[in-house]
Design an enzyme around this catalytic site. Structure first.
Site, mmCIF file in Angstrom:
data_model
loop_
_atom_site.group_PDB
_atom_site.id
_atom_site.type_symbol
_atom_site.label_atom_id
_atom_site.label_comp_id
_atom_site.label_asym_id
_atom_site.label_seq_id
_atom_site.Cartn_x
_atom_site.Cartn_y
_atom_site.Cartn_z
ATOM 1 N N ALA A 92 9.859 7.923 -5.045
ATOM 2 C CA ALA A 92 8.407 7.788 -5.085
ATOM 3 C C ALA A 92 7.850 7.957 -6.508
ATOM 4 O O ALA A 92 6.932 7.245 -6.915
ATOM 5 C CB ALA A 92 7.795 8.828 -4.150
ATOM 6 N N GLN A 93 8.432 8.898 -7.281
ATOM 7 C CA GLN A 93 7.909 9.148 -8.624
ATOM 8 C C GLN A 93 7.999 7.917 -9.515
ATOM 9 O O GLN A 93 7.087 7.646 -10.297
ATOM 10 C CB GLN A 93 8.684 10.302 -9.275
ATOM 11 C CG GLN A 93 8.189 11.672 -8.885
ATOM 12 C CD GLN A 93 6.749 11.913 -9.343
ATOM 13 O OE1 GLN A 93 6.269 11.338 -10.317
ATOM 14 N NE2 GLN A 93 6.049 12.744 -8.618
ATOM 15 N N PHE B 14 3.643 3.791 -2.417
ATOM 16 C CA PHE B 14 3.383 4.634 -3.580
ATOM 17 C C PHE B 14 2.985 3.802 -4.804
ATOM 18 O O PHE B 14 2.036 4.130 -5.506
ATOM 19 C CB PHE B 14 4.617 5.480 -3.901
ATOM 20 C CG PHE B 14 4.784 6.616 -2.942
ATOM 21 C CD1 PHE B 14 3.986 7.743 -3.043
ATOM 22 C CD2 PHE B 14 5.730 6.567 -1.939
ATOM 23 C CE1 PHE B 14 4.125 8.799 -2.168
ATOM 24 C CE2 PHE B 14 5.883 7.621 -1.053
ATOM 25 C CZ PHE B 14 5.079 8.734 -1.161
ATOM 26 N N GLY B 15 3.716 2.719 -5.057
ATOM 27 C CA GLY B 15 3.423 1.916 -6.248
ATOM 28 C C GLY B 15 2.059 1.257 -6.146
ATOM 29 O O GLY B 15 1.213 1.387 -7.046
ATOM 30 N N SER C 221 0.839 -1.209 0.000
ATOM 31 C CA SER C 221 0.000 0.000 0.000
ATOM 32 C C SER C 221 0.872 1.257 0.000
ATOM 33 O O SER C 221 0.487 2.299 0.503
ATOM 34 C CB SER C 221 -0.923 -0.002 1.219
ATOM 35 O OG SER C 221 -0.161 -0.119 2.415
ATOM 36 N N VAL D 22 2.586 -10.955 3.067
ATOM 37 C CA VAL D 22 2.657 -11.958 1.998
ATOM 38 C C VAL D 22 3.864 -12.859 2.240
ATOM 39 O O VAL D 22 4.998 -12.390 2.307
ATOM 40 C CB VAL D 22 2.731 -11.282 0.611
ATOM 41 C CG1 VAL D 22 3.019 -12.313 -0.479
ATOM 42 C CG2 VAL D 22 1.443 -10.539 0.321
ATOM 43 N N GLU E 183 18.700 15.087 6.120
ATOM 44 C CA GLU E 183 17.503 15.632 6.771
ATOM 45 C C GLU E 183 17.516 15.335 8.272
ATOM 46 O O GLU E 183 17.197 16.194 9.095
ATOM 47 C CB GLU E 183 16.249 15.065 6.096
ATOM 48 C CG GLU E 183 16.025 15.700 4.727
ATOM 49 C CD GLU E 183 15.053 14.958 3.812
ATOM 50 O OE1 GLU E 183 14.669 15.537 2.794
ATOM 51 O OE2 GLU E 183 14.689 13.801 4.095
HETATM 52 C C1 LIG Z 1 13.161 8.042 4.992
HETATM 53 C C2 LIG Z 1 12.861 8.047 3.517
HETATM 54 C C3 LIG Z 1 12.811 9.244 2.816
HETATM 55 C C4 LIG Z 1 12.519 9.263 1.466
HETATM 56 N N1 LIG Z 1 12.474 10.464 0.817
HETATM 57 C C5 LIG Z 1 12.112 10.501 -0.474
HETATM 58 C C6 LIG Z 1 11.960 11.746 -1.151
HETATM 59 O O1 LIG Z 1 12.178 12.810 -0.569
HETATM 60 N N2 LIG Z 1 11.554 11.719 -2.454
HETATM 61 C C7 LIG Z 1 11.299 10.552 -3.105
HETATM 62 O O2 LIG Z 1 10.904 10.571 -4.267
HETATM 63 N N3 LIG Z 1 11.455 9.362 -2.509
HETATM 64 C C8 LIG Z 1 11.837 9.304 -1.217
HETATM 65 N N4 LIG Z 1 11.984 8.105 -0.579
HETATM 66 C C9 LIG Z 1 11.802 6.869 -1.361
HETATM 67 C C10 LIG Z 1 10.332 6.556 -1.575
HETATM 68 O O3 LIG Z 1 9.626 6.642 -0.364
HETATM 69 C C11 LIG Z 1 10.244 5.172 -2.198
HETATM 70 O O4 LIG Z 1 10.915 5.200 -3.415
HETATM 71 C C12 LIG Z 1 8.799 4.733 -2.415
HETATM 72 O O5 LIG Z 1 8.126 4.644 -1.185
HETATM 73 C C13 LIG Z 1 8.760 3.389 -3.130
HETATM 74 O O6 LIG Z 1 7.437 2.992 -3.287
HETATM 75 P P1 LIG Z 1 7.087 1.441 -3.295
HETATM 76 O O7 LIG Z 1 5.619 1.360 -3.541
HETATM 77 O O8 LIG Z 1 7.998 0.706 -4.178
HETATM 78 O O9 LIG Z 1 7.425 0.942 -1.822
HETATM 79 P P2 LIG Z 1 6.871 1.444 -0.434
HETATM 80 O O10 LIG Z 1 6.297 2.793 -0.532
HETATM 81 O O11 LIG Z 1 7.960 1.192 0.524
HETATM 82 O O12 LIG Z 1 5.665 0.448 -0.135
HETATM 83 C C14 LIG Z 1 5.862 -0.913 0.104
HETATM 84 C C15 LIG Z 1 4.558 -1.488 0.631
HETATM 85 O O13 LIG Z 1 4.629 -2.889 0.648
HETATM 86 C C16 LIG Z 1 4.194 -3.389 1.901
HETATM 87 N N5 LIG Z 1 4.887 -4.657 2.093
HETATM 88 C C17 LIG Z 1 6.207 -4.895 2.138
HETATM 89 N N6 LIG Z 1 6.462 -6.212 2.257
HETATM 90 C C18 LIG Z 1 5.259 -6.831 2.299
HETATM 91 C C19 LIG Z 1 4.857 -8.193 2.430
HETATM 92 N N7 LIG Z 1 5.725 -9.196 2.523
HETATM 93 N N8 LIG Z 1 3.535 -8.439 2.469
HETATM 94 C C20 LIG Z 1 2.621 -7.445 2.373
HETATM 95 N N9 LIG Z 1 2.955 -6.148 2.230
HETATM 96 C C21 LIG Z 1 4.258 -5.848 2.188
HETATM 97 C C22 LIG Z 1 4.576 -2.290 2.879
HETATM 98 O O14 LIG Z 1 3.819 -2.384 4.059
HETATM 99 C C23 LIG Z 1 4.234 -1.060 2.056
HETATM 100 O O15 LIG Z 1 2.864 -0.774 2.146
HETATM 101 C C24 LIG Z 1 12.278 8.049 0.776
HETATM 102 C C25 LIG Z 1 12.329 6.844 1.472
HETATM 103 C C26 LIG Z 1 12.613 6.841 2.831
HETATM 104 C C27 LIG Z 1 12.663 5.539 3.576
#
Ligand SMILES: Cc1cc2nc3c(=O)[nH]c(=O)nc-3n(C[C@H](O)[C@H](O)[C@H](O)COP(=O)(O)OP(=O)(O)OC[C@H]3O[C@@H](n4cnc5c(N)ncnc54)[C@H](O)[C@@H]3O)c2cc1C
Length: 470
Positions: A327-328, A18-19, A16, A83, A178
């Protein structure tokens, strides 16, 4: 529990973040049934985690309920679950929560499970140096940072007081910068009049990195500007120093010549690395896809896995064309995967491969100080970058209520000197290691046992010795 069979195309989304959230939302009007499975009940806005860790924002402001966000989207069912298995041949996902095992069948799968903190093979560092990836991490760090000042106030021994007033942040990327900037602001502005025995402004904040630059990905001009701004804030920047030891009372670093230096500190923050979710390993083993050095799975140009056009892997756990873990990328891939599924069920040909549109990147250093890089040419720092950062982050926060309270809390912290979220609890401080120890066989965690033994030894050594009778 077994899920009901559906005659519509079934899409399972894992995660849940960003992706996952952007993929699910993009399927709002599609003729599909979506099941979103995540191990947390919230959508986490990770870029503002450091503000929860340093008492500016509350956890609810950056982590709204996923169920609430999606409540009007009738084709989505949100399930809590960790998962544990994905079977790409049977097309099922197995998840567990509260002792209930759920097997969910899919026709299309979007895996967006993100990344976890990496200690580069030194997992024992985790006991003393929490990362910053989750709400639990942020609240533990808030507890550790604010308690360090409390313990310093109580301490009679100057040497130990200095250890409490020394904060080490490992990793000079955006998160580390930060954190270091905000700990400095806490010490110099927020807490400066709150103690009687100690002067919080005397705190030492050390930012350590094995690489040669602060914010290296922003280019040398902004990197130098960020290092300069940190120094003005009183942060000691130690570059080209690799962390080789972490324990309860500090860290040891090693420079390129092999010279080792010890930094005594009771509070270490790990902001140095991430690795792709463990689910990448299982998917790689089943499909023959490769993993990169950061445990991210190499996807094809359309974000799918070899031989499985129905399985998309997106965001921080995938590797494609060197796209950064931001995030993007995750949001754009979420929308792309959803659009591909819509094309598929509409009988249309697949669209061209995924291309990331880079809107730029930013990092804040402290109040009124930030750096921004937009496109190849536009790079700037200072107040304008900081205001731009504020506006963009408010726009991306999910939920109207969150935006309003966030702006109010920013006013308290940035215009005034306060921090609205200074509450910490003992459970936040000890919870992670207690859970970890409870999960180990017969509660034997060598790192914890060693720590307890050492604490006892230290306390005995620190106790005043009875005066010799004469
Ligand atoms: C401290 C910090 C600061 C950041 N600052 C920036 C920024 O300023 N700008 C920027 O662009 N990016 C930033 N990022 C990076 C950005 O947050 C990530 O690139 C982005 O969140 C990736 O999205 P995602 O959906 O791949 O993963 P995530 O957003 O990490 O989501 C993963 C999801 O999967 C779930 N999950 C994981 N494993 C399991 C499992 N086994 N079963 C069920 N659910 C599971 C988690 O609960 C979560 O909901 C930052 C990251 C961090 C940690």
């Amino acid at each position: 529990m077994t899920t009901t069979m559906s005659r519509r195309h079934r899409v399972v989304v894992i995660g849940s973040g960003f992706g996952g959230l952007f993929a699910a939302k993009r399927l709002r009007r599609a003729n599909v049934d979506v099941t979103l499975i995540s191990r947390t009940t919230h959508h986490l806005f990770q870029p503002l985690l450091y503000q929860v860790a340093t008492g500016i924002l509350s956890e609810g402001e950056i982590a709204p309920s996923t169920r609430e966000i999606l409540k009007r989207q009738e084709n989505v069912q949100t399930l809590l679950g960790d998962v544990s298995a994905i079977d790409v041949n049977a097309r099922t996902v197995t998840s567990e929560a509260g002792g209930v095992r759920t097997v969910t069948a899919y026709d299309s799968l979007i895996v967006a499970a993100g990344a976890t903190t990496s200690y580069f093979g030194n997992d024992d560092f985790a006991t003393y140096a929490p990362g910053l990836k989750s709400i639990d991490d942020a609240l533990e760090l808030r507890g550790r940072i604010l308690s360090a000042f409390e313990f310093a106030e109580l301490e009679q021994d100057e040497r130990i007081r200095d250890e409490w007033q020394t904060f080490v942040v490992v990793g000079a990327g955006a998160t580390g910068v930060e954190m270091a900037g905000q700990i400095s602001e806490l010490s110099h502005r927020t807490l400066r009049n709150d103690f009687r025995a100690i002067d919080p402004r005397r705190s030492r904040i050390v930012l350590v990195d094995a690489l040669d630059d602060v914010l290296g990905s922003f280019g040398s001009k902004l990197s130098n500007s960020a290092a300069h701004q940190l120094e003005k804030l009183g942060v000691d920047v130690w570059l080209s120093e690799k962390v080789v030891e972490v324990d309860e009372r500090g860290i040891t670093v090693e420079d390129k010549s092999g010279l080792r230096t010890r930094i005594q500190s009771r509070t270490v923050v790990w902001a140095a690395g991430v690795k792709g979710s463990d689910l990448a390993n299982s998917l790689a083993a089943q499909t023959g896809a490769e993993l990169d050095r950061g445990n991210r799975i190499k996807v094809q140009g359309d974000c799918t896995l070899p031989g499985h056009p129905e399985v998309y892997v997106i965001g921080d756990m995938m590797s494609l064309k060197g796209y950064p873990g931001v995030a993007q990328v995750a949001m754009q891939q979420g929308k792309y995967a959803a659009d591909q599924i819509k094309r598929h069920i509409g009988g249309k040909a697949r669209a061209e491969d995924f291309h990331y549109f880079d809107k730029g990147s930013m990092a804040t250093i402290s109040r009124f100080k930030a750096v921004a890089s937009i496109g190849d040419r536009l790079r700037f720092g200072g107040v304008i970058a900081w205001f731009l950062w504020l506006v963009i982050h408010v726009l991306y926060l999910v939920g109207f209520k969150n935006r309003v309270t966030t702006v109010l809390h920013w006013a308290v912290s940035f215009l005034g000197r306060g921090r609205s979220q200074r509450t910490t609890t003992n459970q936040q401080l000890v919870g992670r290691n207690a859970v970890r120890a409870a999960q180990l066989p017969d509660n034997a965690d060598p790192a914890l046992a060693e720590r307890d033994e050492r604490t006892e030894r230290d306390q005995a050594a620190d106790r005043p010795q009875p005066a010799a009778k004469g």
